[in-house]
Scaffold this motif. Sequence first.
Motif, PDB file in Angstrom:
ATOM      1  N   GLU A 102      42.657  65.745   4.259  1.00  0.00           N
ATOM      2  CA  GLU A 102      43.708  64.816   3.834  1.00  0.00           C
ATOM      3  C   GLU A 102      43.726  63.557   4.694  1.00  0.00           C
ATOM      4  O   GLU A 102      43.979  62.452   4.198  1.00  0.00           O
ATOM      5  CB  GLU A 102      45.083  65.494   3.914  1.00  0.00           C
ATOM      6  N   ALA A 103      43.454  63.733   5.991  1.00  0.00           N
ATOM      7  CA  ALA A 103      43.505  62.603   6.927  1.00  0.00           C
ATOM      8  C   ALA A 103      42.196  61.826   6.997  1.00  0.00           C
ATOM      9  O   ALA A 103      42.117  60.799   7.687  1.00  0.00           O
ATOM     10  CB  ALA A 103      43.877  63.113   8.320  1.00  0.00           C
ATOM     11  N   GLY A 104      41.168  62.317   6.295  1.00  0.00           N
ATOM     12  CA  GLY A 104      39.876  61.637   6.312  1.00  0.00           C
ATOM     13  C   GLY A 104      39.148  61.776   7.640  1.00  0.00           C
ATOM     14  O   GLY A 104      38.427  60.868   8.065  1.00  0.00           O
ATOM     15  N   LYS A 159      51.624  59.013  15.187  1.00  0.00           N
ATOM     16  CA  LYS A 159      50.238  58.634  15.468  1.00  0.00           C
ATOM     17  C   LYS A 159      49.271  59.711  14.967  1.00  0.00           C
ATOM     18  O   LYS A 159      49.532  60.900  15.100  1.00  0.00           O
ATOM     19  CB  LYS A 159      50.050  58.433  16.975  1.00  0.00           C
ATOM     20  N   PRO A 160      48.118  59.289  14.415  1.00  0.00           N
ATOM     21  CA  PRO A 160      47.090  60.264  14.049  1.00  0.00           C
ATOM     22  C   PRO A 160      46.621  61.005  15.301  1.00  0.00           C
ATOM     23  O   PRO A 160      46.621  60.432  16.393  1.00  0.00           O
ATOM     24  CB  PRO A 160      45.964  59.382  13.485  1.00  0.00           C
ATOM     25  N   PRO A 161      46.214  62.269  15.183  1.00  0.00           N
ATOM     26  CA  PRO A 161      46.097  63.043  13.952  1.00  0.00           C
ATOM     27  C   PRO A 161      47.366  63.815  13.582  1.00  0.00           C
ATOM     28  O   PRO A 161      47.417  64.465  12.543  1.00  0.00           O
ATOM     29  CB  PRO A 161      44.981  64.024  14.298  1.00  0.00           C
ATOM     30  N   LEU A 192      43.835  73.485   9.287  1.00  0.00           N
ATOM     31  CA  LEU A 192      43.156  72.389   9.979  1.00  0.00           C
ATOM     32  C   LEU A 192      42.116  71.744   9.065  1.00  0.00           C
ATOM     33  O   LEU A 192      42.026  70.506   8.999  1.00  0.00           O
ATOM     34  CB  LEU A 192      42.484  72.900  11.254  1.00  0.00           C
ATOM     35  N   GLU A 193      41.378  72.567   8.363  1.00  0.00           N
ATOM     36  CA  GLU A 193      40.367  72.037   7.432  1.00  0.00           C
ATOM     37  C   GLU A 193      41.024  71.178   6.353  1.00  0.00           C
ATOM     38  O   GLU A 193      40.574  70.066   6.052  1.00  0.00           O
ATOM     39  CB  GLU A 193      39.596  73.200   6.793  1.00  0.00           C
ATOM     40  N   ALA A 212      51.183  67.055   8.608  1.00  0.00           N
ATOM     41  CA  ALA A 212      51.916  68.304   8.832  1.00  0.00           C
ATOM     42  C   ALA A 212      50.990  69.517   8.880  1.00  0.00           C
ATOM     43  O   ALA A 212      51.218  70.449   9.660  1.00  0.00           O
ATOM     44  CB  ALA A 212      52.974  68.488   7.745  1.00  0.00           C
ATOM     45  N   LYS A 213      49.933  69.524   8.070  1.00  0.00           N
ATOM     46  CA  LYS A 213      49.022  70.679   8.068  1.00  0.00           C
ATOM     47  C   LYS A 213      48.289  70.794   9.403  1.00  0.00           C
ATOM     48  O   LYS A 213      48.060  71.908   9.902  1.00  0.00           O
ATOM     49  CB  LYS A 213      48.030  70.565   6.913  1.00  0.00           C
TER      50      LYS A 213
END
Length: 431
Positions: free
Chosen positions: A265-267, A198-200, A259-260, A204-205
């Motif tokens: 990447e996750a939008g 599940k997001p977030p 995190l940035e 992996a980052k």
Amino acid sequence: MRITKIPRPNFEYAWKRALDPKTASNYAYQLYYVKGAEAFNKGKGKVEEVGVKAVDDKTLEVELANPTPFFLELVAFKTYFPVNPKVVDGNEKWATDAKTVIGNGPFKMDTWEHKSKLVVSKNDNYWDKDNVKLDKIEFSMVEDENTELSMFENGELHWAGAPTSALPTDAIPALKDSGKMTTQPIAGTYFYRFNTEKPPFNNAKIRKAFAYAIDRQSLIDNILQAGQLPATGYVPPSMALNKDGFYKDNDIEAAKKLLEEGMKEAGISKFPALTLSFNTSEGHKKIAEAIQDQWKKNLGVDVKLENKEWKVYLDDVHQGKYQVARAGWLGDFNDPINFLEMFKEKDGGNNDTRWENPKYKELLNQSALELDPEKRKAILAQAEQILMDEMPIMPIYYYTNSWVKDDKVQDVLIDGLGAVDYKYADIAEKK
């Protein structure tokens, strides 16, 4: 391999029952070292093809899938224990009733008052009963650690703390200074799981950012205070594959950068509030509160804490109803594979992260075929590197066991894995 001298028919039954998809244990994978066990458990093989057979009442014949140097350690683990088919068959609640929990150890269960106490007495049918000194042991089920310590100090208990419970973290400095507390390192790791489906935390980052953004040493110095070590890898020091660890503790700069990048990447433009779940315990709560503060300070993320009773907590974690959840693993046997194999498959009995990696799986399979100890260790180190690069779990600290006991209590054995044996325990007579 032949194991002799103890009656064996119930062992064959028990091992196959633990593997049977209809009754399988979450620990069924611990039996995969036996030939045909994995195929049967996954519905791809027959029970007759599982390599365990009771040749007669005192001989169990086991055929292994691959060379397994630690197999004799494995058979001492709970998944390999026998169960009596006459007791189990047709009784779904056999394991929660004192009358039907039948064992072959030095003690037998007398009474089990759930959430109150459990009483065991000397087993007169035990093969070595003459060396069992205690007539009875009563385990009081006390949820609050402060209450337990008070009961000990009032003479109501002979023992408080590990390995069956924990000491209140606030009391540890005084107990340590008084010399009353015993502390012993054990092969275990305290960690948090991420729900990688599940997001977030499917990124992996982002998972690594949260893992890097905590100060483990601060948790140990200010909360735990019992000689624990910061975990910068998953496999504990007694069997470490990389003694220097895989990342730096409290690496805030790297955490912010990850995190940035992960949010991009996750939008995600603004990180959503998240929930950190843990089971009821003063120690778990204090660690969660400290990490909540660190994540807010270091990453700017709001964290809600969610506390649940143990059984509810376990059920929810198994069902994937969590974002980040507390966990711990104590070694079942003294080999790194015991820690790493948990995450071999996403549907594995103890892998509640839902993470899986083909290369990781391939390396674990390769390690099972490698007979050279050093080469095998190098293969497993590669696997742990993948686990820490992907970070489906966030190691926090390596366990120690701490307890206080009445001076009259003697010869309770606690091994390096944290397992306790009361067989030789005794209460010394007053002089």
